[in-house]
Design a protein around this motif. Sequence first.
Motif, mmCIF file in Angstrom:
data_model
loop_
_atom_site.group_PDB
_atom_site.id
_atom_site.type_symbol
_atom_site.label_atom_id
_atom_site.label_comp_id
_atom_site.label_asym_id
_atom_site.label_seq_id
_atom_site.Cartn_x
_atom_site.Cartn_y
_atom_site.Cartn_z
ATOM 1 N N LYS A 1 -6.187 -0.321 6.224
ATOM 2 C CA LYS A 1 -6.168 -1.920 7.023
ATOM 3 C C LYS A 1 -5.120 -2.638 6.976
ATOM 4 N N LEU A 2 -4.440 -1.897 5.850
ATOM 5 C CA LEU A 2 -3.623 -2.674 5.181
ATOM 6 C C LEU A 2 -1.679 -2.125 5.850
ATOM 7 N N LEU A 3 -2.299 -0.320 6.564
ATOM 8 C CA LEU A 3 -1.251 -0.125 7.541
ATOM 9 C C LEU A 3 -1.490 -0.766 9.003
ATOM 10 N N ARG A 4 -2.812 -1.247 9.223
ATOM 11 C CA ARG A 4 -2.921 -1.694 10.944
ATOM 12 C C ARG A 4 -2.348 -3.175 10.904
ATOM 13 N N TRP B 1 -1.330 -12.965 -0.239
ATOM 14 C CA TRP B 1 -1.448 -12.240 -1.960
ATOM 15 C C TRP B 1 -3.144 -11.442 -2.317
ATOM 16 N N ARG B 2 -3.640 -12.149 -1.308
ATOM 17 C CA ARG B 2 -5.010 -10.887 -1.186
ATOM 18 C C ARG B 2 -4.676 -9.736 -0.688
ATOM 19 N N ASP B 3 -3.436 -9.067 0.449
ATOM 20 C CA ASP B 3 -2.649 -7.933 0.695
ATOM 21 C C ASP B 3 -1.945 -7.820 -0.061
ATOM 22 N N ALA B 4 -1.286 -8.146 -0.824
ATOM 23 C CA ALA B 4 0.087 -7.309 -2.141
ATOM 24 C C ALA B 4 -0.606 -7.213 -3.308
ATOM 25 N N SER C 1 4.875 0.389 -2.088
ATOM 26 C CA SER C 1 3.773 1.549 -2.933
ATOM 27 C C SER C 1 4.885 2.935 -3.492
ATOM 28 N N MET C 2 5.971 3.152 -3.260
ATOM 29 C CA MET C 2 6.672 4.158 -3.469
ATOM 30 C C MET C 2 6.840 3.213 -4.651
ATOM 31 N N LEU C 3 7.672 2.215 -4.409
ATOM 32 C CA LEU C 3 9.038 1.948 -4.878
ATOM 33 C C LEU C 3 8.157 0.969 -6.424
ATOM 34 N N LEU D 1 -1.930 -3.735 -2.367
ATOM 35 C CA LEU D 1 -0.974 -2.729 -1.397
ATOM 36 C C LEU D 1 -0.643 -2.569 -3.324
ATOM 37 N N VAL D 2 -0.261 -3.633 -4.153
ATOM 38 C CA VAL D 2 -0.223 -3.038 -5.590
ATOM 39 C C VAL D 2 -1.418 -1.912 -6.394
ATOM 40 N N PHE D 3 -2.474 -2.312 -5.879
ATOM 41 C CA PHE D 3 -3.648 -1.485 -6.342
ATOM 42 C C PHE D 3 -3.538 0.365 -5.898
#
Length: 308
Positions: free
Chosen positions: A185-188, A76-79, A199-201, A82-84
């Motif tokens: 960090k998300l990409l790695r 949930w933290r990474d989610a 993110s585009m969607l 991602l939304v941010f």
Amino acid sequence: MEDITLQNPRIRGIGLTILGPLLWGISGTTAQFLFTTEHISANWLVSVRMFVSGILLVLFGFATNATASIAVWRHWRDAIKLVFFSFVGMSASQYTYFKAIEYGNAATATILQFLSPAVIIIHLMFRTRHLPRRVDVISLAMALTGTILLVTHGHLTTLAIPLRGLLWGLATAITASIYTLLPGKLLRRYGSIPVVGWSMLIGGASFSCFYQIWDHMPTFSWQTYGDVSFVVIFGTMFAYLFYLQSLSYIQPTTASVLGSFEPLSATILSIIFLGISFGLPETIGGILILGTVGIQSWAAMKNNMSIS
């Protein structure tokens, strides 16, 4: 003798790196044509571009690795991150770039976008509270001089582009730097295709609902359908896929230098098809701005060599 065919991973990577930015540059020029000739708004095009491309990239991710595509939603933290990023990074960078084209032109907007390394240098200088390196000072001086020449055409008392075009172009440099710094960090952890696709969607769906694209549908001709389809499919989805895939074969520093094909293609096409005038002062200014990317990439390569 070195293999110079597409079987050579480095040659394949260079080809993909050139093709991705080339498609971005063509997409920017196509967008300018849609704004000036077809009277399509940047709001509408950004909404449709992100939403449709997001769907296509997410579907591509599911087709290649379904588990990896939904992995980010299990934490949930990474989610939340991602939304941010979808709003502050992806949507903001897309929106400011197309508004810069709408109020200025594709060539100038694309070159101003490449001021992002200078923005990153300033950001890191204040965050770390350290004086910039010599190479950073040189980069900042080149970026400032190049910007002045680009937007004044050498006449320092007047602006050669609309003020709104300049302001949106500078905003593009800021949002592009956020787009670069924010999702590391998300990409790695999850890979580029899920992060970019989702993110585009998310950004496209939210933007579409806010703007209500169904109430602002433009009048379409067959050429308009073709131009919009090119911006969405080739200028977005394939451009991102080609560029991201190239990073599997070559170093990011090399990719960033070859990314200069984006403003190069946008400038050439704008001159040929849209009648944009580029004289000696703005050409020198563009070279100085793009040169900051080369200098920073050279410094990064030198630093990596000294560490290893």
